[in-house]
Scaffold this active site. Structure first.
Site, PDB file in Angstrom:
ATOM      1  N   SER A  95       7.236  41.871  20.001  1.00 16.99           N
ATOM      2  CA  SER A  95       6.852  42.752  21.101  1.00 16.99           C
ATOM      3  C   SER A  95       8.001  43.638  21.553  1.00 16.99           C
ATOM      4  O   SER A  95       7.827  44.830  21.794  1.00 16.99           O
ATOM      5  CB  SER A  95       6.346  41.928  22.289  1.00 16.99           C
ATOM      6  N   HIS A  96       9.201  43.074  21.694  1.00 13.52           N
ATOM      7  CA  HIS A  96      10.366  43.825  22.162  1.00 13.52           C
ATOM      8  C   HIS A  96      11.492  43.677  21.139  1.00 13.52           C
ATOM      9  O   HIS A  96      11.718  42.585  20.620  1.00 13.52           O
ATOM     10  CB  HIS A  96      10.855  43.303  23.518  1.00 13.52           C
ATOM     11  N   ASN A  97      12.196  44.766  20.899  1.00 15.94           N
ATOM     12  CA  ASN A  97      13.290  44.746  19.930  1.00 15.94           C
ATOM     13  C   ASN A  97      14.364  45.731  20.390  1.00 15.94           C
ATOM     14  O   ASN A  97      14.086  46.918  20.576  1.00 15.94           O
ATOM     15  CB  ASN A  97      12.768  45.132  18.544  1.00 15.94           C
TER      16      ASN A  97
END
Length: 340
Positions: A95-97
């Site tokens: 989802s987040h990087n």
């Protein structure tokens, strides 16, 4: 920084809080604010086009639905950062990087079905990314999650309203008998961005051709909230559009004699913290169990919050992991593969 009308400020400060799941949610919200539904829908449409409202949907507790999530840190050489970020972004559970200023420079969150060992999944990704080392920082305890970004002068002065604050194990599961197919259909739909119309849930059902009736979807949605399966149903704002341009992930090395509840109370009292977790420790390698995501309007304010936390908690050993680049920010949709 964008400026908003009094009505827009009222909408933004209210719609971040938990919204009711009913046949006519926008009508009820408009009545509460003191405007008519058409006026509210028009304003929300403008705010979405302006980019401050990301979406309006449910946020579920993935661990209660048969998933496990973890924060992952990769150590990747500068020459491999670009290719590694693309490989990581391709994974549907990411989802987040972010690229951060640390030896472990690529940080991402991953959510996968708990039938698959997360260690194996991450090891495969690490090999493809040519990572020199990596950390699997599992959620040991959730201390706080949620943040109300007060916009303008129409808030109630309490940005931490309606956030979850608790000490519990993130690995608890739903019911021993599992999740029914109808419940999976409801969860799938409730994660979608709510259409801006009078009967949005009815439209979601028909436009996606999902076998569930409106009443059942609404009843299950409210039940999910009561039982903690759904964290909340609300709008998510883009921080920078709301004026919160200074953000940092901070990690803290707690003392063995310090009480987790006392530390949780100190950190949770700061309304600018959105995510507060105790995570995995690797002795001699990574010894910062407490993770606090802090949001502020300016760097000066951010530094002041960090200093205040240091003074109140007595923790002197901590790191501020600034974001250098955002590679990905997209919510993982649970049970999506069942219906696409």
């Amino acid at each position: 920084m964008n400026t908003y009308t009094i009505i827009e400020q009222k909408i933004l400060n209210r719609i971040q809080k938990d919204c009711k799941i009913t046949e006519t949610p926008f009508e009820e919200l408009a009545n509460e604010i003191g405007i008519n539904e058409d006026e509210l829908l028009s304003a929300v449409s403008r705010l979405k086009k302006d980019g401050i409202i990301r979406d309006i949907s449910a946020i579920f507790n993935a661990s209660m639905l048969g998933y496990h999530s973890s924060l992952i840190a990769f150590e990747v050489s500068d020459s491999d950062v670009e290719s590694a970020s693309m490989i990581i972004n391709e994974h549907p559970g990411v989802s987040h990087n972010y690229l951060r200023d640390h030896k472990y420079n690529i940080w991402f969150t991953i959510t996968i079905d708990n039938t698959a060992p997360i260690e194996k999944e991450v090891s495969i990704i690490a090999e493809r990314c040519r990572a020199e080392d990596f950390l699997i920082l599992k959620n040991k305890q959730l201390l706080k999650i949620g943040l109300m970004l007060e916009v303008g002068d129409c808030g109630d002065g309490n940005e931490s309203t309606d956030v979850e604050y608790t000490l519990h194990n993130e690995n608890e599961k739903l019911l021993s008998e599992g999740i029914s197919e109808e419940e999976k259909r409801a969860i799938y739909l409730l994660q979608m961005d709510l259409p801006l119309m009078h009967r949005p849930f009815k439209y979601l059902i028909h436009s996606n051709n999902i076998d569930i009736d409106e009443e059942s979807l609404i009843l299950m949605g409210e039940r999910f909230k009561r039982e903690g399966i759904m964290r909340r149903y609300s709008a998510i704002l883009r921080h920078n559009r709301a004026g919160y341009n200074a953000n940092a992930m901070t990690v803290w090395k707690t003392d063995s004699i310090q009480d987790d509840k006392e530390i949780a109370s100190i950190f949770s009292s700061i309304p600018n913290i959105s995510h507060l977790y105790l995570r995995t420790v690797y002795p001699g390698k990574w010894e910062y169990p407490l993770f606090a995501m802090i949001h502020a309007k300016t760097s000066l304010e951010l530094n002041g919050i960090i200093k205040r936390l240091e003074e109140r908690s007595g923790i002197r050993d901590y790191l501020v992991l600034n974001t250098l680049r955002e590679f990905k920010k997209k919510r993982v949709k649970l049970f999506q593969n069942n219906y696409i």
